[in-house]
Design an enzyme around this catalytic site. Sequence first.
Site, PDB file in Angstrom:
ATOM      1  N   GLU A 117      -3.630   2.675   9.980  1.00  0.00           N
ATOM      2  CA  GLU A 117      -2.529   2.304   9.087  1.00  0.00           C
ATOM      3  C   GLU A 117      -3.024   2.076   7.672  1.00  0.00           C
ATOM      4  O   GLU A 117      -4.186   1.748   7.451  1.00  0.00           O
ATOM      5  CB  GLU A 117      -1.914   0.966   9.539  1.00  0.00           C
ATOM      6  CG  GLU A 117      -1.354   0.995  10.910  1.00  0.00           C
ATOM      7  CD  GLU A 117      -0.718  -0.342  11.266  1.00  0.00           C
ATOM      8  OE1 GLU A 117      -0.346  -1.108  10.359  1.00  0.00           O
ATOM      9  OE2 GLU A 117      -0.605  -0.604  12.474  1.00  0.00           O
ATOM     10  N   ASP A 121      -1.706  -4.026  -0.067  1.00  0.00           N
ATOM     11  CA  ASP A 121      -2.329  -5.144  -0.764  1.00  0.00           C
ATOM     12  C   ASP A 121      -1.251  -6.113  -1.241  1.00  0.00           C
ATOM     13  O   ASP A 121      -0.788  -6.046  -2.370  1.00  0.00           O
ATOM     14  CB  ASP A 121      -3.138  -4.597  -1.942  1.00  0.00           C
ATOM     15  CG  ASP A 121      -4.189  -5.569  -2.394  1.00  0.00           C
ATOM     16  OD1 ASP A 121      -4.333  -6.624  -1.757  1.00  0.00           O
ATOM     17  OD2 ASP A 121      -4.868  -5.284  -3.391  1.00  0.00           O
ATOM     18  N   CYS A 422     -26.406  -3.121 -38.586  1.00  0.00           N
ATOM     19  CA  CYS A 422     -27.669  -3.451 -39.224  1.00  0.00           C
ATOM     20  C   CYS A 422     -27.832  -2.411 -40.326  1.00  0.00           C
ATOM     21  O   CYS A 422     -27.889  -1.214 -40.044  1.00  0.00           O
ATOM     22  CB  CYS A 422     -28.824  -3.343 -38.219  1.00  0.00           C
ATOM     23  SG  CYS A 422     -30.426  -3.308 -39.049  1.00  0.00           S
TER      24      CYS A 422
HETATM   25  S1  IVH Z   1      -2.676  -5.948  10.843  1.00  0.00           S
HETATM   26  C1  IVH Z   1      -4.157  -9.855  12.738  1.00  0.00           C
HETATM   27  N1  IVH Z   1      -1.925  -4.052   9.263  1.00  0.00           N
HETATM   28  O1  IVH Z   1      -4.280  -7.545   5.661  1.00  0.00           O
HETATM   29  C2  IVH Z   1      -3.475  -9.683  11.464  1.00  0.00           C
HETATM   30  N2  IVH Z   1      -2.591  -6.094   8.285  1.00  0.00           N
HETATM   31  O2  IVH Z   1      -6.965  -8.554   5.831  1.00  0.00           O
HETATM   32  C3  IVH Z   1      -2.624  -8.487  11.516  1.00  0.00           C
HETATM   33  N3  IVH Z   1      -2.391  -6.142   5.848  1.00  0.00           N
HETATM   34  O3  IVH Z   1      -3.355 -10.695   6.847  1.00  0.00           O
HETATM   35  C4  IVH Z   1      -2.970  -7.624  10.438  1.00  0.00           C
HETATM   36  N4  IVH Z   1      -1.577  -4.116   5.639  1.00  0.00           N
HETATM   37  O4  IVH Z   1      -1.719  -9.472   5.300  1.00  0.00           O
HETATM   38  C5  IVH Z   1      -2.380  -5.300   9.328  1.00  0.00           C
HETATM   39  N5  IVH Z   1      -1.153  -2.277   8.026  1.00  0.00           N
HETATM   40  C6  IVH Z   1      -1.615  -3.523   8.080  1.00  0.00           C
HETATM   41  C7  IVH Z   1      -1.801  -4.316   6.937  1.00  0.00           C
HETATM   42  C8  IVH Z   1      -2.303  -5.604   7.083  1.00  0.00           C
HETATM   43  C9  IVH Z   1      -1.942  -5.210   4.989  1.00  0.00           C
HETATM   44  C10 IVH Z   1      -2.899  -7.475   5.464  1.00  0.00           C
HETATM   45  C11 IVH Z   1      -2.310  -8.613   6.237  1.00  0.00           C
HETATM   46  C12 IVH Z   1      -3.481  -9.308   6.864  1.00  0.00           C
HETATM   47  C13 IVH Z   1      -4.606  -8.864   5.989  1.00  0.00           C
HETATM   48  C14 IVH Z   1      -5.938  -8.933   6.691  1.00  0.00           C
END
Ligand code: IVH
Length: 665
Positions: A117, A121, A422
């Site tokens: 996926e 951000d 300079c």
């Molecule tokens: S799965 C177990 N999928 O990244 C937590 N997270 O670095 C489930 N995030 O806290 C996360 N896109 O805020 C997942 N496609 C995506 C994501 C994603 C952004 C963020 C999310 C998470 C953070 C972790």
Amino acid sequence: MSKSLSKNDAKQRIEKLREEIRHHRYLYHVLDTQEISEAALDSLKHELAQLEDEYPEFITSDSPTQRVAGVPQDGFTKVTHSRIMLSLNDAFSFNDLQEWEKRLQRITEQAFTYYAEIKMDGLAVSLRYEDGVLVQGATRGNGKVGEDVTANLRTINDIPIKLRGDYPKVLEVRGEVYMSKKQFEKLNKAEDGKYANPRNTAAGTLRQLNPQLVADRKLNFMAYDCVTDLGVVGHSDVHETVMEYGFPSNSYNTRCNTLSDVQKFYEAMMKKREKLPYWIDGIVINVDELVVFRDLGVVGKAPRGSIAYKFPAEQTTTVIEDIQVQVGRTGALTPVAYLQPVQVAGTTVSRATLHNDDEIKRLDVRIGDTVIIEKAGDIIPDIIQVLPKLRKKNSRAYQFPRKCPECKTPVIRGEDAVAHYCPNLDCPARHRERLYHFVSKAGLDIVGLGPKIIDQLMDIGLVHDFADIFKLTADDLFQLEGFAEKSAMKLVNEIKVASLTTLPELLQALGIRHVGEETSLTIAHTFGSFEELLAADLSILNAIPDIGDVVAESIYSYFRDKAHKAHLDELLEFIEFDKSKKIIAIKGSNVLDGKSVVITGALSKMTRYEAKKLVRQHGGKASSSVSKQTGYIVVGDNPGSKYDRAKELGVAILSEQEFLKLINS
Ligand code: IVH
């Protein structure tokens, strides 16, 4: 229209309108398509709002009209998550991924595939629906307890406030709230560049107490997980199902059988990254088979079956250890920040340019400061922001030196009033830089002779000035680090080759302030020989078309300086002017006759310098800025704002290939 409706008809019409509006919202936000225009949709919403005004008894909290922001709140109440909101472990290389896979294979015997996926951000939120209606939305907080930001989340059009399809009685979906690049830029423009990046801005926005402000900021949402058991087999199915309920899921997400497929996806997304309308910071890889995923369990605060594969950061923070001023060949003083080494965009950097004193003042950057640095295309990063809250109490503003750090001559401000100089023509630092330039591609292009060798030759006293280079023997070079007999002889030969040059090339190699390629050619064409040029007085130089007063003055005073004159006389004893080369240098074809040509971005078959040379050989003028007068823009990889400007002005655009084809036609 509504006035003529009976109460019963109004109720039915309200329900129909809601259905219709939801349908179009789904098409637009989830499926990324449209059946009717936004204006038409607005008109339906307007009608619904009017009817609800008239019959407030029919207003329900899941009505599309109820997205509009409510009254400001006093604070946020805490929400305990039904299931802890975990985070992810990071990977930074393919090797990290392989290690992760090995760990998984040690734990489970079952076969599995992946779902890769986009890693948005932004910030994580959890959305709870009861009987298809959004009842609560919360931030992640510490993972266990977050804040109830339902009123704010309701203003986000990507989030359904009423589900579609065959949804379960209770549904909890998680995903990322983010701000598009466009929205971020718009906001930052309106508020004087107040915000650092879309992520922080989205997070700050969601914590606003006034939902109206949140609505104005137009946040977005993308789903990536579902807490509720949907009875499906794969994580990929979860995405498909929540889309049916009305949630957007990233359309780039894809199933991968192997890590090498994952790597391909990662690289493809890294390339696409800049062109996407939102910020992403990597990809997330999940074991697709939910049975296996659950079996793998949790390690620390992260699920074992998921990993974040991060892109190399283009921005990062570091500390300024020192600021030093470097003296260029024209005497310009450039402040350079020495940084605690950090990784940015995949390489370690330890220096950043500060450009000039005005930039130091603008940033108020001080030694010891923590700063945000950014690498965008160039090798040397820029400092884009100081974090003053992290500053030490006793820190003092940086004082630009009043004297040249090398020769201690008092510095002066240039005509442009930005740079400091300079003024000492004999400053050893200027001298050194002049020699670097003299042998470089922009000078006589002596292959195999770079700054490191010049440094050694100067240090052992073999080279003081231009002419000394032509006196070097193979024995002299043999003493230097890294030279064998053969390489020493080779360099001597290269130096000999370079001594046969043309007037414009030599003029440019001297490194006279304000005298670049174009001016060197103009002067060479005007005077034809060094003798003529040396005899010219200021008024003659001033009268040359394309040469302004400042440039004329710079040329004139260069040749009036006794030391320069002496060095030049000595140098000319070693130089032979190649008349045939001069003809070739000036005449190729006429295909670019009189046309101004701008080169932008990285070319693959030649340097930018070589491309400019080609432009001139074929009758054109190499220019550095785009205007209506620009004949062509030649666009390489990662072109900058010049390309955008050219498109705006309708300038003819050529790829490197097309450019070569044109001049060879
Ligand atoms: S799965 C177990 N999928 O990244 C937590 N997270 O670095 C489930 N995030 O806290 C996360 N896109 O805020 C997942 N496609 C995506 C994501 C994603 C952004 C963020 C999310 C998470 C953070 C972790």
